[in-house]
Design an enzyme around this catalytic site. Structure first.
Site, PDB file in Angstrom:
ATOM      1  N   ASP A  61      -1.651  -1.854   6.551  1.00  0.00           N
ATOM      2  CA  ASP A  61      -1.867  -1.807   7.635  1.00  0.00           C
ATOM      3  C   ASP A  61      -3.220  -1.013   7.720  1.00  0.00           C
ATOM      4  OD1 ASP A  61      -2.294   0.835   6.302  1.00  0.00           O
ATOM      5  OD2 ASP A  61      -0.888   2.557   7.526  1.00  0.00           O
ATOM      6  N   THR A 103       0.055   3.961   1.486  1.00  0.00           N
ATOM      7  CA  THR A 103       0.262   4.654   2.705  1.00  0.00           C
ATOM      8  C   THR A 103       0.556   4.226   4.329  1.00  0.00           C
ATOM      9  OG1 THR A 103      -2.044   6.659   2.317  1.00  0.00           O
ATOM     10  CG2 THR A 103      -1.615   5.653   4.238  1.00  0.00           C
ATOM     11  N   ASP A 109       0.741  -0.985   0.407  1.00  0.00           N
ATOM     12  CA  ASP A 109       0.520  -0.196  -0.261  1.00  0.00           C
ATOM     13  C   ASP A 109       0.957   1.234   0.050  1.00  0.00           C
ATOM     14  OD1 ASP A 109      -2.365   1.904   0.176  1.00  0.00           O
ATOM     15  OD2 ASP A 109      -2.590   1.219   2.223  1.00  0.00           O
TER      16      ASP A 109
END
Length: 815
Positions: free
Chosen positions: A548, A308, A306
């Site tokens: 996350d 972010t 990802d």
């Protein structure tokens, strides 16, 4: 009828301290007997009660009955191996358990009117539990408050679509919050919770596949069958050849052959290598939740990540709100502040709240952010309904008040801002009070909100490392594909043309084709992330997934290796094999290198043990066919095993190794170790025959001169030892060459290790006490004759190595 207890449980203040203590005293806590590691008793049993220990133990007892204590030295090796395994696992267990405890999941509970964070295992029955996005539901119970609460119940039902829950609904442990927030009473905890009452595999957490463990287990099965076949052959042949010297000689010679077939240290060193790697990684802030994951990441050839929290630091900052069509700037700022005034705010609204104050508007309804919807909304008394989310999604609702040219102008401005690497969301208003998560038809765009993310300073180097190692990168993000591509370019990725995941086909084969040629994907839903993992796996890739957020949990669970950030959602960390405790993506090369070290070193070690097994089998069969005594006593093989296999294997298993992963672990071992061991076995038989023809005691006199009992012990002439001594010298020469081949490329520490082992072997011959202990005597002529035979065997081992390109290639990379 409503009982006093029911009335008490519905109050907002939760339990009191005294009520918590009372429940703890009667065991009504959310704790199970399950452990993340084995108990001390289990560690001892696992290292002592094995099939090979049982075989060696039985042989040890038989040898001891013969009175030949020196030939029972392999029993000491057995004890030392088990002691090392127990000690290493216990020390590793303590270290890993401490790290796991420090990073154990936590739960928010309301006690004495205050929200407190406690370890999930300390939740008690009737606790008032507060749930927020990303939390795992720790126990079962009725929901007493819901603010758009949606749960992912895939662990229980297999269905990945979020399920909305309202007050009064019964929610189950083992689920996770994907949107909204709520409070509920934990009625069923610990063993009474639903997830703990259903089958053990209900959570469907897959175990990490380990090629090493699978290959070692296959080897052990093969060796077990070999022992079952070789044992009666060894006993029968030795009874024929040395039976006239007494049953003791039959037992000792037979035991020597079978001891050589047992890979007594292979499982130990494999387990120790995994454990110490896990401990080593904890020093780098990497928590290994499944030991084979260390090896697994070394096999990975595609990393899906990802943007972010991986390429970027994960913390976004509010920059500006650019009004559209002359919208009131003050009202926009108030609306943003009101939307951000949410205890369950997502990252975007949290960044807004850090800059804009709440205007104090009264919120009447919340539609929480959802990764699949990609928008959130709130209704306010005396104010409009405000919606914030992905511009592409909100503009796709075809806002009626805005002409098409205005919508196109907004899209163009979004693309312009996204191309600079900013995150862009659209703020819009509606006159409709929302009652469900469906976009209203009267959306009016109000402002483009821009946020910035800080690129991790180590991201470029980390991605460059993966490129050097031929590991492909797929950036999979829920953000605008143009924004994601801009960040990817900043960290040095060749992104090509980014793809909006909403345009992707549902067909699995078509998706595989797109994935093969594309690096950056934006607007990816959680279910699509999972589909990406499946498509890559279907193409034969070993896939690692990092993330996350709770939107990453499904993909992490299905990936070959799931890597969660330490600051990520509990639901994400719960399904991951590896947790980066400090959230630094730059630790992944450390894990990759550690995995490669384990694979390369265990392969070296396994080659040594399998070569010994093959040598013993060939020697047993050749001795049977030639009607010869088995060439060695058990003490001879104890010496050879110690200096050419046991001690060097321990250091080789733990030393550095940067060799890239190559598939075919078991095949390479069998292609090199079996023929090399066979060469050693034939060389040993040849050496024994040559020594017996010119050295030692004539065969017809052996029973009289070499098996004499005096005072309850056997006294033999030194000459009786010479054929076995010659065979031992030959075996040492061949196996030292095998060790040298497997230690390539040579570095100073490896050269020193081999040299030290050679010195130990020489000392066993020249130190009187050692020579007597190991029954070794080698006159000069015998020494050179046996060495020459051993060198011929060593040359043949080199030929085997040269004719095995895959084995040579596996040792080509420098440590």
């Amino acid at each position: 009828m409503t009982t006093a207890e029911d009335t008490h449980l519905t109050r907002a203040s939760g339990l009191t301290g005294a009520e918590v203590d009372e429940r703890v005293a009667r065991g009504a806590v959310n704790r199970l007997a399950e452990r993340t590691s084995r108990s001390v008793g289990e560690i001892v049993r696992a290292n002592v009660l094995t099939r090979f220990n049982a075989i060696l133990g039985a042989l040890f007892v038989l040898v001891m009955v013969t009175g030949s204590w020196a030939d029972g030295l392999f029993g000491l090796v057995l004890v030392v191996n088990s002691a090392i395994g127990i000690t290493q696992e216990y020390l590793a267990k303590r270290k890993l358990d401490r790290i796991a405890l420090l990073n154990a999941p936590t739960t928010r509970v309301v006690r004495d009117g205050e929200v407190r964070v406690v370890p999930t295992t300390e939740v008690v029955q009737d606790d008032l539990v507060e749930l927020r996005t990303g939390d795992e539901v720790p126990a079962d119970g009725p929901l007493v408050l819901s603010a758009g609460l949606e749960l992912n119940e895939a662990n229980l039902t297999g269905e990945s679509d979020p399920v909305a829950h309202d007050e009064g609904d019964e929610i189950m442990s083992g689920t996770s919050v994907v949107a909204g927030s709520g409070r509920y009473h934990a009625r069923h905890v610990g063993a009474d919770a639903y997830v703990n009452r259903i089958a053990a595999d209900a959570r469907r957490f897959t175990r990490t596949r380990s090629e090493i463990q699978e290959s070692v287990n296959t080897l052990l099965r093969y060796i077990t069958w070999v022992i079952a076949v070789a044992l009666p052959i060894a006993v029968w042949s030795q009874w024929r050849t040395v039976g006239d010297r007494g049953w003791q000689q039959v037992v000792i010679r037979s035991a020597a052959g079978v001891v050589g077939l047992v890979p007594e240290g292979l499982v130990l060193l494999t387990s120790v290598a995994f454990l110490l790697s896990a401990v080593q990684l904890t020093r780098r802030n990497v928590l290994v939740q499944q030991l084979p994951a260390v090896e697994g990441l070394a096999r990975v050839d595609v990393v899906c990540l990802d943007k972010t929290g991986t390429l970027t630091a994960g913390e976004i900052a509010y920059e500006d709100a650019e009004s559209i069509e002359g919208q009131d700037v003050d009202e926009i700022r108030c609306a943003l502040g009101a939307l951000a005034d949410d205890p369950n705010a997502n990252g975007t609204l949290t960044a807004v709240a850090a800059v804009l104050a709440s205007p104090g508007w009264e919120r009447t309804r919340t539609i929480p952010f959802n990764s699949a919807r990609k928008w959130s909304a709130a209704c306010f008394t005396d104010h409009a309904t405000w919606v914030i989310g992905a511009p592409e999604v909100l503009l796709a609702a075809d806002p009626q008040p805005s002409p098409p040219e205005a919508i196109e102008a907004i899209r163009a401005r979004v693309a312009e801002l996204a191309a600079s690497g900013r995150r862009v969301v659209l703020l819009a208003r509606s006159g409709i009070d929302l009652t469900d998560p469906t976009l209203p038809r009267d959306i009016t765009p109000a402002a483009l909100v821009t946020l910035s993310e800080q690129v991790r300073p180590d991201a470029r180097d980390t991605l460059a490392y993966f490129a050097e190692q031929h590991v492909a990168i797929k950036v999979i993000s829920g953000d605008n594909p143009v924004t994601v591509a801009a960040v990817a370019r900043e960290v040095g990725l060749d992104v090509g043309e980014p793809v909006d995941a909403r345009t992707l086909p549902d067909d699995a084969d078509a998706l595989r084709e797109v994935l093969a040629r594309t690096t950056v994907f934006g607007r990816v839903t959680p279910e699509q992330k999972r589909a990406f993992v499946h498509a890559l796996q279907a193409d034969g890739h070993v896939v690692a997934m990092t993330g996350d957020g709770v939107n990453d949990a499904l993909a992490l669970k299905d990936a070959d290796i799931g890597v969660a950030m330490g600051n990520g959602a509990q639901a994400t960390k719960a399904v991951a094999e590896l947790v980066l405790l400090d959230g630094r993506f730059s630790h992944l090369p450390d894990v990759l290198a550690e995995g490669r070290r384990v694979i390369g070193n265990v392969e070296r070690v396994a080659n040594l043990f399998v070569a010994k097994n093959a040598m013993s089998l060939v020697a047993i069969l050749a001795a049977a066919l030639a009607s010869l005594p088995f060439p060695f006593l058990p003490r001879h093989l104890t010496l050879v095993s110690a200096v050419t296999i046991g001690i060097p294997a321990f250091f080789l298993a733990l030393g550095p190794n940067r060799r890239r992963y190559l598939p075919g672990f078991l095949g390479r071992i069998l292609r090199f170790a079996v023929p090399s061991g066979a060469v050693a076995g034939l060389a040993v038989i040849a050496s024994y025959l040559l020594a017996g023809s010119g050295y030692g005691v004539p065969r017809e006199q052996f029973a009289a001169r070499c098996a004499v009992e005096e005072g309850g012990r056997t006294v033999a002439e030194v000459a009786c030892w010479q054929p076995g001594s010659g065979a031992t010298i030959t075996l040492l020469a061949v196996f030292f060459w095998i060790l040298a081949v497997l230690a390539r490329p040579f570095l100073a520490w490896k050269a020193g290790l081999v040299a030290a082992m050679v010195v130990l072997a020489v000392l066993a011959f020249v130190v009187p006490f050692a020579a007597q202990l190991f029954n070794l005597d080698a006159p000069g002529a015998l020494l050179w004759q046996s060495l020459a035979t051993g060198l011929v065997g060593a040359a043949m081992v080199e030929v085997v190595y040269r004719l095995s390109p895959s084995v040579r290639h596996a040792h080509h990379v420098r440590d």
